[in-house]
Motif scaffolding. Sequence first.
Motif, PDB file in Angstrom:
ATOM      1  N   PHE A 118      -6.425  -7.710  -0.633  1.00  0.00           N
ATOM      2  CA  PHE A 118      -6.839  -7.093   0.630  1.00  0.00           C
ATOM      3  C   PHE A 118      -7.411  -5.697   0.381  1.00  0.00           C
ATOM      4  CE2 PHE A 118      -4.264 -10.487   2.398  1.00  0.00           C
ATOM      5  CZ  PHE A 118      -5.021 -10.850   3.499  1.00  0.00           C
ATOM      6  N   ASP A 119      -8.276  -5.630  -0.619  1.00  0.00           N
ATOM      7  CA  ASP A 119      -8.999  -4.389  -0.881  1.00  0.00           C
ATOM      8  C   ASP A 119     -10.133  -4.211   0.129  1.00  0.00           C
ATOM      9  OD1 ASP A 119      -8.135  -3.013  -3.475  1.00  0.00           O
ATOM     10  OD2 ASP A 119      -8.188  -5.120  -4.066  1.00  0.00           O
ATOM     11  N   LYS A 120     -10.618  -2.978   0.216  1.00  0.00           N
ATOM     12  CA  LYS A 120     -11.787  -2.711   1.054  1.00  0.00           C
ATOM     13  C   LYS A 120     -13.005  -3.424   0.464  1.00  0.00           C
ATOM     14  CE  LYS A 120     -11.329   1.655   0.416  1.00  0.00           C
ATOM     15  NZ  LYS A 120     -11.548   3.135   0.424  1.00  0.00           N
ATOM     16  N   PRO A 121     -13.995  -3.768   1.312  1.00  0.00           N
ATOM     17  CA  PRO A 121     -15.198  -4.438   0.805  1.00  0.00           C
ATOM     18  C   PRO A 121     -15.850  -3.682  -0.361  1.00  0.00           C
ATOM     19  CG  PRO A 121     -15.191  -4.455   3.199  1.00  0.00           C
ATOM     20  CD  PRO A 121     -14.028  -3.595   2.783  1.00  0.00           C
ATOM     21  N   SER A 122     -15.783  -2.352  -0.325  1.00  0.00           N
ATOM     22  CA  SER A 122     -16.415  -1.540  -1.367  1.00  0.00           C
ATOM     23  C   SER A 122     -15.725  -1.678  -2.727  1.00  0.00           C
ATOM     24  CB  SER A 122     -16.427  -0.060  -0.956  1.00  0.00           C
ATOM     25  OG  SER A 122     -15.107   0.402  -0.697  1.00  0.00           O
TER      26      SER A 122
END
Length: 467
Positions: free
Chosen positions: A389-393
């Motif tokens: 669940f990391d950020k898209p970046s």
Amino acid sequence: MKRLFLLTLSIIVVISCKSKKEEKKEKVKDYLVLSGKVDSFKKRKIEISNDYDFEKEINFNKKSKTFLDTLRNITPGHYSIKLNRRIVSVYLSSIDDLKLMVDAKKRIVNPYFEGKNTSINNFLWEREKKQSILLGNIRKLYSLGEDEFLSRIDEFKSKLIDLAKSSNLPAKYLDKEIRNTHYQFAFAIKNYQRSHRIMYGDDKFVVSKEFPLDIPNKISFNLSEDYIFSKSYRDLIKRKLDDATNKVNYDDYNLAYLDVVNSKVKDTLIRNHLMFTSASYSITSAPDLKKYYEKYINYSTNNSHNKKITSIYNKLKSTAKGNLSPKFFKYENHKGGTTSLDDLLGKGKYIYIDVWATWCGFCKKETPYLKQIEKQFHGKNIDFVSISFDKPSDREKWKKMVAKEEMSGIQLFAGNSKEKSKFAKDYLIKGLPKFILIDPDGKIVSANAPWPSEVELLTDLFNKLGI
């Protein structure tokens, strides 16, 4: 007749004046206006919060570089205004306006304040600078020997109290600030043995008999005014209660913590707040949801807190054992394409889901254990699924970490943080990592399954299920 008229007129005037006075009395100011100008800031919202009971986003006008908002019914105390990586500490009363001018990038440049509490807010900035100079690197501080450590923090306490006394602070604030400095001193003493052990990797290090542990030990659990005012007091009380809980023989630490708080803290405000802040997170990972909720409700006397925890409890019941699991759809698969939960069901296999992120230290520590469990149960009727669940970046960072660490199982990228993902919201995931076990029909076995590092618990569970 003329006299009667004049008398009547004078009575009317007196009544009229009295009414105006009463009306004026009724219109007592019950709010503060927070405004300011911020350079080098490009977001549309400014975040303001304290670590006690408040958080809010304030609209920011990027064209004029200004913000303005009215705050009502706030607790007088210390707040943090978040501006990119810069955090400005401010003191807000319940009615006194404050204007702030600051550069979000130039962190060494003093903020400028206008308002009744300017002396306090200037002091907070000066205190922050002096504290950094006096304490220096925290790791180095706790690496010092006892005598040098005590000498350093004694100097720290003395100079911060001198700064407070010379800063033209209101008398009541000054009294609280001096107590706050003593609490910060006491917390450092309380923290020394544990931190020194970590610095040297020596779990057996014990402070000498001369070390002044009586200072933090003598501090009361029940000073509500200081609890609201001082973060150091709150930290110290929490640490003392954690230590007390660790001495209890318990199966569930979080249940034991509620018992300890309820028995040791007599002040209603402090007791309720400690239990509420703990329950807000702990209930989401409670092994026995119903038991945890009932104990919390039995102890807490704050109706507002109880409503919030009840709301969480009711939502968590939808992820109780036996219910159909919430689903995720078309998450990117590290091996190519996308994968949904439905793609994994109907194959006669249990699904053990690891919810993690590349920035999460505890998640990384679980990786070797997870690989070991996957190897142990390879070829059995279970799939191991890891969802980032990391950020898209951070997509590339995820891809590289999976490859570098040779992470096995089904590796998926959710494409958003847990705060924005429906699957994470459905499971009310507050902290990472989290492990979920689903049966072959898509029903929840456990929304809080044992971690891979809890090898015996997890393998026992798998064996009981016939995996």
